[in-house]
Scaffold this motif. Structure first.
Motif, mmCIF file in Angstrom:
data_model
loop_
_atom_site.group_PDB
_atom_site.id
_atom_site.type_symbol
_atom_site.label_atom_id
_atom_site.label_comp_id
_atom_site.label_asym_id
_atom_site.label_seq_id
_atom_site.Cartn_x
_atom_site.Cartn_y
_atom_site.Cartn_z
ATOM 1 N N LEU A 1 58.289 59.291 -33.766
ATOM 2 C CA LEU A 1 57.812 59.215 -32.387
ATOM 3 C C LEU A 1 57.535 60.601 -31.842
ATOM 4 C CD1 LEU A 1 60.488 56.665 -31.115
ATOM 5 C CD2 LEU A 1 58.176 56.161 -31.954
ATOM 6 N N VAL A 2 56.506 60.692 -31.001
ATOM 7 C CA VAL A 2 56.186 61.957 -30.341
ATOM 8 C C VAL A 2 56.710 61.907 -28.918
ATOM 9 C CG1 VAL A 2 54.366 63.642 -29.889
ATOM 10 C CG2 VAL A 2 54.004 61.838 -31.608
ATOM 11 N N SER A 3 57.386 62.962 -28.505
ATOM 12 C CA SER A 3 57.785 63.046 -27.092
ATOM 13 C C SER A 3 57.883 64.511 -26.688
ATOM 14 C CB SER A 3 59.098 62.301 -26.848
ATOM 15 O OG SER A 3 60.087 62.760 -27.705
ATOM 16 N N PRO A 4 57.938 64.781 -25.385
ATOM 17 C CA PRO A 4 58.015 66.179 -24.941
ATOM 18 C C PRO A 4 59.337 66.792 -25.363
ATOM 19 C CG PRO A 4 57.537 64.690 -23.084
ATOM 20 C CD PRO A 4 57.921 63.841 -24.245
ATOM 21 N N LYS A 5 59.352 68.094 -25.595
ATOM 22 C CA LYS A 5 60.587 68.687 -26.101
ATOM 23 C C LYS A 5 61.718 68.613 -25.084
ATOM 24 C CE LYS A 5 59.625 73.608 -25.237
ATOM 25 N NZ LYS A 5 59.586 74.937 -25.853
ATOM 26 N N ASP A 6 61.388 68.551 -23.794
ATOM 27 C CA ASP A 6 62.452 68.400 -22.790
ATOM 28 C C ASP A 6 62.534 66.954 -22.299
ATOM 29 O OD1 ASP A 6 60.046 68.459 -21.526
ATOM 30 O OD2 ASP A 6 60.702 69.749 -19.877
ATOM 31 N N ILE A 7 62.416 66.019 -23.231
ATOM 32 C CA ILE A 7 62.437 64.600 -22.875
ATOM 33 C C ILE A 7 63.738 64.206 -22.178
ATOM 34 C CG2 ILE A 7 63.169 64.015 -25.240
ATOM 35 C CD1 ILE A 7 61.141 61.758 -22.942
ATOM 36 N N ASP A 8 64.867 64.800 -22.565
ATOM 37 C CA ASP A 8 66.144 64.480 -21.916
ATOM 38 C C ASP A 8 66.025 64.701 -20.406
ATOM 39 O OD1 ASP A 8 68.312 64.586 -24.494
ATOM 40 O OD2 ASP A 8 66.550 65.875 -24.679
ATOM 41 N N LEU A 9 65.481 65.853 -20.010
ATOM 42 C CA LEU A 9 65.326 66.175 -18.595
ATOM 43 C C LEU A 9 64.260 65.312 -17.937
ATOM 44 C CD1 LEU A 9 65.666 68.002 -16.084
ATOM 45 C CD2 LEU A 9 64.043 69.585 -17.135
ATOM 46 N N GLN A 10 63.114 65.160 -18.582
ATOM 47 C CA GLN A 10 62.015 64.426 -17.953
ATOM 48 C C GLN A 10 62.361 62.943 -17.745
ATOM 49 O OE1 GLN A 10 57.965 65.028 -19.010
ATOM 50 N NE2 GLN A 10 58.286 67.081 -19.823
ATOM 51 N N ALA A 11 63.061 62.362 -18.707
ATOM 52 C CA ALA A 11 63.436 60.949 -18.546
ATOM 53 C C ALA A 11 64.427 60.796 -17.392
ATOM 54 C CB ALA A 11 64.031 60.412 -19.843
ATOM 55 N N GLU A 12 65.324 61.755 -17.241
ATOM 56 C CA GLU A 12 66.280 61.694 -16.141
ATOM 57 C C GLU A 12 65.561 61.732 -14.785
ATOM 58 O OE1 GLU A 12 69.257 60.928 -15.558
ATOM 59 O OE2 GLU A 12 69.243 61.565 -13.457
ATOM 60 N N ARG A 13 64.551 62.583 -14.682
ATOM 61 C CA ARG A 13 63.785 62.633 -13.423
ATOM 62 C C ARG A 13 63.081 61.308 -13.145
ATOM 63 N NH1 ARG A 13 60.620 68.267 -14.577
ATOM 64 N NH2 ARG A 13 62.142 69.717 -13.701
ATOM 65 N N CYS A 14 62.482 60.739 -14.175
ATOM 66 C CA CYS A 14 61.786 59.461 -13.985
ATOM 67 C C CYS A 14 62.777 58.370 -13.574
ATOM 68 C CB CYS A 14 61.075 59.049 -15.272
ATOM 69 S SG CYS A 14 59.682 60.116 -15.684
ATOM 70 N N ALA A 15 63.957 58.376 -14.177
ATOM 71 C CA ALA A 15 64.967 57.376 -13.841
ATOM 72 C C ALA A 15 65.346 57.482 -12.367
ATOM 73 C CB ALA A 15 66.203 57.571 -14.720
ATOM 74 N N ARG A 16 65.429 58.710 -11.886
ATOM 75 C CA ARG A 16 65.800 58.918 -10.496
ATOM 76 C C ARG A 16 64.723 58.405 -9.547
ATOM 77 N NH1 ARG A 16 68.696 64.031 -7.928
ATOM 78 N NH2 ARG A 16 68.047 63.706 -5.783
ATOM 79 N N VAL A 17 63.475 58.737 -9.836
ATOM 80 C CA VAL A 17 62.368 58.257 -8.999
ATOM 81 C C VAL A 17 62.327 56.722 -9.011
ATOM 82 C CG1 VAL A 17 59.850 58.140 -8.813
ATOM 83 C CG2 VAL A 17 60.974 60.339 -9.189
ATOM 84 N N LEU A 18 62.470 56.131 -10.186
ATOM 85 C CA LEU A 18 62.439 54.672 -10.298
ATOM 86 C C LEU A 18 63.590 54.021 -9.528
ATOM 87 C CD1 LEU A 18 61.699 53.388 -13.902
ATOM 88 C CD2 LEU A 18 60.437 52.936 -11.792
ATOM 89 N N GLY A 19 64.792 54.560 -9.717
ATOM 90 C CA GLY A 19 65.948 53.988 -9.038
ATOM 91 C C GLY A 19 65.758 54.026 -7.528
ATOM 92 N N HIS A 20 65.312 55.171 -7.016
ATOM 93 C CA HIS A 20 65.107 55.286 -5.576
ATOM 94 C C HIS A 20 63.998 54.352 -5.094
ATOM 95 C CE1 HIS A 20 67.169 59.489 -5.343
ATOM 96 N NE2 HIS A 20 67.936 58.557 -5.842
ATOM 97 N N ALA A 21 62.970 54.193 -5.910
ATOM 98 C CA ALA A 21 61.881 53.279 -5.527
ATOM 99 C C ALA A 21 62.398 51.848 -5.391
ATOM 100 C CB ALA A 21 60.760 53.341 -6.572
ATOM 101 N N ILE A 22 63.219 51.431 -6.341
ATOM 102 C CA ILE A 22 63.774 50.072 -6.271
ATOM 103 C C ILE A 22 64.638 49.925 -5.022
ATOM 104 C CG2 ILE A 22 65.241 48.389 -7.451
ATOM 105 C CD1 ILE A 22 64.394 49.742 -10.104
ATOM 106 N N ASN A 23 65.448 50.934 -4.736
ATOM 107 C CA ASN A 23 66.288 50.884 -3.533
ATOM 108 C C ASN A 23 65.445 50.705 -2.276
ATOM 109 O OD1 ASN A 23 68.521 51.334 -5.124
ATOM 110 N ND2 ASN A 23 68.571 53.548 -4.757
ATOM 111 N N LEU A 24 64.352 51.473 -2.171
ATOM 112 C CA LEU A 24 63.494 51.385 -0.989
ATOM 113 C C LEU A 24 62.802 50.022 -0.929
ATOM 114 C CD1 LEU A 24 61.964 54.969 -1.122
ATOM 115 C CD2 LEU A 24 63.468 54.071 0.688
ATOM 116 N N ALA A 25 62.390 49.514 -2.070
ATOM 117 C CA ALA A 25 61.705 48.219 -2.082
ATOM 118 C C ALA A 25 62.652 47.093 -1.662
ATOM 119 C CB ALA A 25 61.127 47.946 -3.465
ATOM 120 N N LEU A 26 63.914 47.204 -2.082
ATOM 121 C CA LEU A 26 64.850 46.098 -1.831
ATOM 122 C C LEU A 26 65.552 46.196 -0.493
ATOM 123 C CD1 LEU A 26 66.483 45.741 -5.365
ATOM 124 C CD2 LEU A 26 64.840 44.198 -4.276
#
Lengths: 289, 289, 289, 289
Positions: free
Chosen positions: A250-275
């Protein structure tokens, strides 16, 4: 011989070429700071062409200049919330399932998103005076069958029987075709989880048919299969057993650990706002602390 | 325009074609359960051809059938120890440096290896009667300059001044050219760390010249640059700004978290056997517990 | 005013003084390397005296000289397996529930134990020829209600409905009265989980009545409540609001992170041996790798 | 026979009784949201009485009502920064050392604090135009001698030789006497690290004498020794070999993992504000992202 793999409906559509595809509608617009793209699969002919169920597939794409500071992330969460809200029933309990394997970086987005979720079901039950006005939200990280022996779908069905939610939101790491979309594209869909998708692990289907309630899928691509990259680079038909990358590469960015964490945060907050409706970042954080 | 990237001397050599390369000798043999390959760079002409300093580069390659159970891993560690021992001074303290960033999966091999190391320097000093017969071994995880503000080489220099070792062993995650080598090849070298190598982060040079003592480099490739993969797939000169993957895009196995942990364990045990002599797996484990 | 707290039946019994307690039988023996103690609550009078349900409570206690090397740990696992086996149905699927909060050191024993479990249910279903002879074992880490919104008991009920096991094994971190028992005592019981136990979080009851199948509880004390320690130090009735430690203050060994991990490993291996029959350490490890 | 243990100067002082202590001055005031207490040891007689070196010991104590939301935490960081700034040289590079063992919850405060530190030394050197106006800050997590074989003080001396800082800030988890202070009190001192302090591990001395530059110590108590708690509960001289808790038994809050993380964040931000001057929370976060 080999197939390109993508879990993004918009990439599947663009893979079919430039002309219109019967049974598929597409439109684009901008909601700062994100570019929105909607693919609607309106009939079985469209479903067959995209190999995806009928329904709506929204992607929200970051600009290359995305700053990922907390202000930017908060605005992105608000846009995603506005896209997510119409896909959900107006009221009633919601179960959020964070699919994937927390121990595998490429597959951990689902469980990581749950870390940023405002979970309220127990509070609405135990302290109805203080929390009874909130929507009951529960969270499940079903893990992966290899470590639990239980299918993701079985566990979610079990939790649905207990919590009786009005809808399920299922979060999953995805595979994309284009490297440029990795950790930069959010996909929302009202069609549930399609068997075979998931960045590192195939998933069982979870949808209105199998669960009896709406299943909203949220995902972010974290990987491109090396084989898919190869297929895109090579002239038609030139990938064979000799030069094809192994399916597990699989190909992914070398700082995938950090980038995935940021995406998780944006997603989590989005769900909170939606609900839970509009609130300030401070209010959300006070709840999460 | 773009360059293939590999930190493995044997891949650099094979990248030069089939014939002999002046100043470079190569030989192969088998030490079960590993296939060994030695590249010796004997003069400046060879060093220039490989763009690597003069010295010895050993690789130990796993069979595809490697079982990764503890018996297999123990045998692999013994073979690596036998390769490592002649590269080290016969006695005297040793500092083991685990290079890389523990928070980035692709770059964490060095720090992870230290978790399996028998560290003895403090014991030989505090309890000379019980431990005075052991070789004093210390361990340093210098982290990465982005989080410490200190160059890896500076920190190692500082530790060398304090601990006065007879040699440094530097462990690092590497980049390979071939996907088949990922987490399946161990490289040992007596030439120190070369600037610019390291799976996810370039490193400063660490060698006999800069430190005044032998620097033995150990590494395992955990990634292939997506760009290198593309260069290998495409006909000559067909990679350009339009289709070249971004330099930060890396290919690795989907279970890289697990595979890197296994390699770290084999490496750590190999260093223990090389430094402290033969012992049973139980004896090593009792020390590590 | 304040109560001593312990989840160990043998400590509850010894807290009642030296004489016999009606409805409670006790016996002791040695199974190297552990000292075994059995408390049997034979009627309601005994259940009331111990404030624990009728049934069997076995504790296996380590000697102070326990070496915690792999040989010792393997032998301890074998003894625990021999104690556990008679508590389980002879055949049929088993669901293992690792209770507690992985993010809280004192409460993480349950989820940590699952890391060492041979999970087979999916294999027996997908590959019946190769694995059909094995007992189907599944694993659930239900998390804690504060982060999931779902009661532990609800999630286990849901999983039980899906997997239809013949028994549940529930693993939990416990509170003890005596500091000497921390991470040195294993308790096995056929009475299920008692409401209010658990090292850091109270749990809902899980037992034959509520689930319809046997629930075997396994636990290791990881904490002593500071208040319980104070009650044991002070002359009767001398603990009051002024000097009583807060209920959330817990005593544990300074290396609790390490000690709990070792206990989790011994427990996991014991469950494997009890469920899958005798095997060598190498065979178990090969499965777990 | 046994001694109460505390690393807080204010607790040592109050342990001496109510009257004035020659060579020790104390004063208190409030800086919202914290209560500040300063102990100044002015001569050798005071140093002997407190068994602490001459110098200044500031503690900032949280109210019980502390909300730990980001606004509260930001204000607490600002107060701590205002206390810290006068202890530091006005300009010049600073090395921040996060002492302790990240793998032991009770001892991890130091390394955890570094996760929130604005590290700039490499930027000021590599990009002087953009960052040359900033104070060069480097960070070192020296680990513990049991896993590195290198004394903390040796590693810091090595880093000091390389980075040539004008001062060292050393962060450490502490032991308190009172349970109420756990994760609620911040201590700042200009006297360096005293041998024998540290929540779970004794430390070597680090101070102006041994390093040649000011060493500012920052700490938060994360544990009370169970033995110290027992000494405070029991009438004088009643603790003996029979009832004294083992020296390795420590009391801490059940959610110490979470509480220590919060303290690390407040401390890290306080150091940033003290070293880099006023900035908004958003500006700091953008740097840290």
């Amino acid at each position: 011989m080999y197939q390109r793999r993508t879990d993004l409906a918009m990439e599947r559509l663009s893979g079919l070429g430039e002309g219109p595809v019967p049974g598929v509608a597409a439109e684009e617009w901008r909601q700062e700071p994100l570019a929105i793209h909607r693919v609607t699969v309106t009939n079985q002919s469209g479903a067959k062409a995209l190999d995806r169920p009928m329904g709506q597939y929204l992607t929200a794409q970051l600009d290359r200049s995305a700053s990922w500071d907390s202000q930017w992330m908060w605005e992105a969460s608000q846009v995603l919330a506005a896209l997510l809200r119409p896909l959900l029933p107006e009221k009633g309990p919601v179960l959020v399932a964070g699919l994937g394997n927390r121990a595998m970086t490429c597959d951990a987005l689902g469980p990581m998103t749950l870390d940023h979720l405002m979970v309220t079901r127990h509070l609405t039950r135990a302290l109805p005076d203080a929390f009874g006005h909130m929507r009951p939200v529960s969270a499940l990280a079903p893990g992966v069958v290899g470590t639990t022996g239980l299918e993701t779908a079985e566990l979610i069905r079990g939790a649905v029987k207990q919590a009786q939610p009005a809808a399920v939101i299922a979060i999953d790491a995805l595979a994309a075709r284009s490297l440029e979309r990795l950790c930069r594209t959010f996909q929302l869909s009202d069609t549930g989880i399609t068997p075979g998708s998931g960045a590192c692990n195939p998933r069982q289907g979870l949808n209105q048919q199998t669960l009896g309630i709406p299943v909203i899928a949220l995902g972010v691509p974290t990987v491109v299969e090396a084989r898919t990259l190869a297929l895109d680079l090579l002239p038609e038909g030139r990938l064979d057993e000799k030069n094809a990358p192994d399916a597990g590469m699989l190909v992914s960015p070398k700082d995938i650990d950090l980038q995935a964490e940021r995406c998780a945060r944006v997603l989590g907050h989005a769900i909170n706002l939606a609900l839970h409706g509009d609130m300030t970042a401070a209010e959300m954080e006070q709840f999460l602390c």
